[in-house]
Design a protein around this motif. Structure first.
Motif, mmCIF file in Angstrom:
data_model
loop_
_atom_site.group_PDB
_atom_site.id
_atom_site.type_symbol
_atom_site.label_atom_id
_atom_site.label_comp_id
_atom_site.label_asym_id
_atom_site.label_seq_id
_atom_site.Cartn_x
_atom_site.Cartn_y
_atom_site.Cartn_z
ATOM 1 N N ALA A 55 30.094 -0.872 -29.312
ATOM 2 C CA ALA A 55 31.348 -0.528 -29.999
ATOM 3 C C ALA A 55 31.258 -0.426 -31.706
ATOM 4 N N TYR A 95 25.322 -1.187 -32.071
ATOM 5 C CA TYR A 95 26.131 -1.928 -31.783
ATOM 6 C C TYR A 95 26.634 -0.957 -30.407
ATOM 7 N N GLY A 149 38.141 -6.627 -36.460
ATOM 8 C CA GLY A 149 37.215 -6.512 -35.420
ATOM 9 C C GLY A 149 37.022 -8.650 -35.173
ATOM 10 N N LEU A 169 30.225 -5.662 -32.206
ATOM 11 C CA LEU A 169 31.279 -4.718 -32.652
ATOM 12 C C LEU A 169 31.362 -4.621 -34.276
ATOM 13 N N ALA A 191 31.573 -9.645 -33.866
ATOM 14 C CA ALA A 191 32.176 -8.782 -34.521
ATOM 15 C C ALA A 191 30.836 -9.362 -35.584
#
Length: 345
Positions: A104, A102, A65, A52, A84
């Motif tokens: 997300a 990534y 995140g 993320l 993250a």
């Protein structure tokens, strides 16, 4: 002698048999190595790993995140691992999602719109991000036009002939500034546009080198608070006409009212009527429907983890999950919202 030859042949056969069993076990391990749950790609049974992209470590994206990845997504069916990482935020996140670095990212909804449609910002003109789908809206990032209380500036009209910080050149904040000025009938020809980030803009207001600044960030914003520590601030309201024009022309803006109490300690006397873009969470379109469904469900069923991570977690609600969503939803997220009676149109 015959017995020795027979024993040798049996030994060779046994070794081949063992090698065959070992190969079968290795293949099975690669197939099954992250599929302990039912979620994930229906064809392979594999779970997905999710990285993320957030923002700078001192901002809002990063702590939220981290909580999403570590406390929620890592524990849902269909995701074998989630982490993250700190990034350069919205524009960088869109570009690196396109490069599949990534799965997300956190991003402003206007930047997501520009990326998907390949327009407005030079980073995306003629270079669409084709693999981006929406998961959920998070919280508003307010467009704040700030000046000092002694500047004599009371409206957008008063910005004409002034030195105005409009954000870094080519940034989302600059795009916001230009759109708002245009809605008020003002162009860069009417002002002296200064291209600078929020921190530099705050310094410029303090030392008098600029007269006003556009800042896109959730209120209260530290750059405005820093200014207010040395000078009384005045965050301007947009007229109803300007707000209506922006809402009708751009799908990603929402109307916002910021209480005067937000900056009362820094000299603000009146409520602030403005517009906001939304911070949203987007995912790679290729993520399996089941995985995204479970990620979405897990986030709202464990919302307290986000509230604990940052105060903006309070703004993340199921009721506002599609507010300001500027791109098409991922089918997995849409399925969850439909089940919960939330409009996905």
């Amino acid at each position: 002698m015959k017995n020795l030859k027979l024993a040798g042949l049996l030994l060779i056969g046994l070794l081949f048999a063992l090698a065959g069993c070992g190969s079968s076990q290795d293949d099975g391990g690669e197939t099954d190595g992250g599929s302990g749950n039912d979620g994930g790609d229906d064809a392979s049974g594999e779970e997905v790993r999710v990285t993320l992209g957030t923002g700078g470590t001192s901002g809002t994206y990063y702590p939220l995140g981290v909580a999403m990845a570590q406390q929620i997504f890592s524990n849902v069916d269909g995701v074998s691992q989630a982490r993250a990482v700190s990034t350069g935020a919205s524009v960088t996140n869109a570009q690196e999602l396109a490069e599949e670095k990534y799965q997300a990212v956190l991003i402003q909804n206007d930047i997501a719109y520009y990326a998907v449609n390949g327009e407005t910002l030079s980073d995306f003109e003629g270079n669409k991000v084709d693999n981006m789908a929406g998961m959920t809206s998070l919280y508003p990032e307010d467009i704040q036009v700030v000046t000092t209380a002694d500047s004599g500036i009371e409206s957008l009209e008063d910005l004409k002939g002034k030195n105005v910080a409009v954000g870094d050149q080519g940034s989302g904040a600059e795009a916001n500034a230009k759109q708002i000025l245009n809605a008020a009938g003002i162009t860069y020809d009417d002002i002296t546009a200064e291209f600078m980030g929020f921190g530099d803009a705050s310094q410029g207001l303090q030392n008098g080198t600029i007269d006003a600044a556009f800042i896109t960030a959730g209120a209260p914003t530290s750059a405005i608070q820093e200014l207010g520590a040395s000078k009384d601030v005045n965050v301007l309201s947009l007229s109803d006409e300007v707000i209506d024009k922006l809402l009708s022309e751009y799908s990603y803006y929402t109307e916002r009212n910021i209480s005067a109490d937000t900056y009362a300690d820094y000299g603000q006397e009146e409520d602030i009527n403005t517009v906001a873009v939304m911070a949203i969470l987007v995912v790679d379109k290729s993520l399996p429907e089941d995985a995204v469904y479970n990620m979405t469900k897990g986030m709202f069923e464990n919302r307290s983890e986000l509230v604990d991570a940052h105060s903006r977690g309070e703004d993340i609600t199921l009721e506002t999950a599609t507010d300001g969503m500027s791109i098409d939803l991922h089918p997995g997220a849409a399925k969850y919202y439909e089940e919960e009676g939330i409009s996905v149109e």
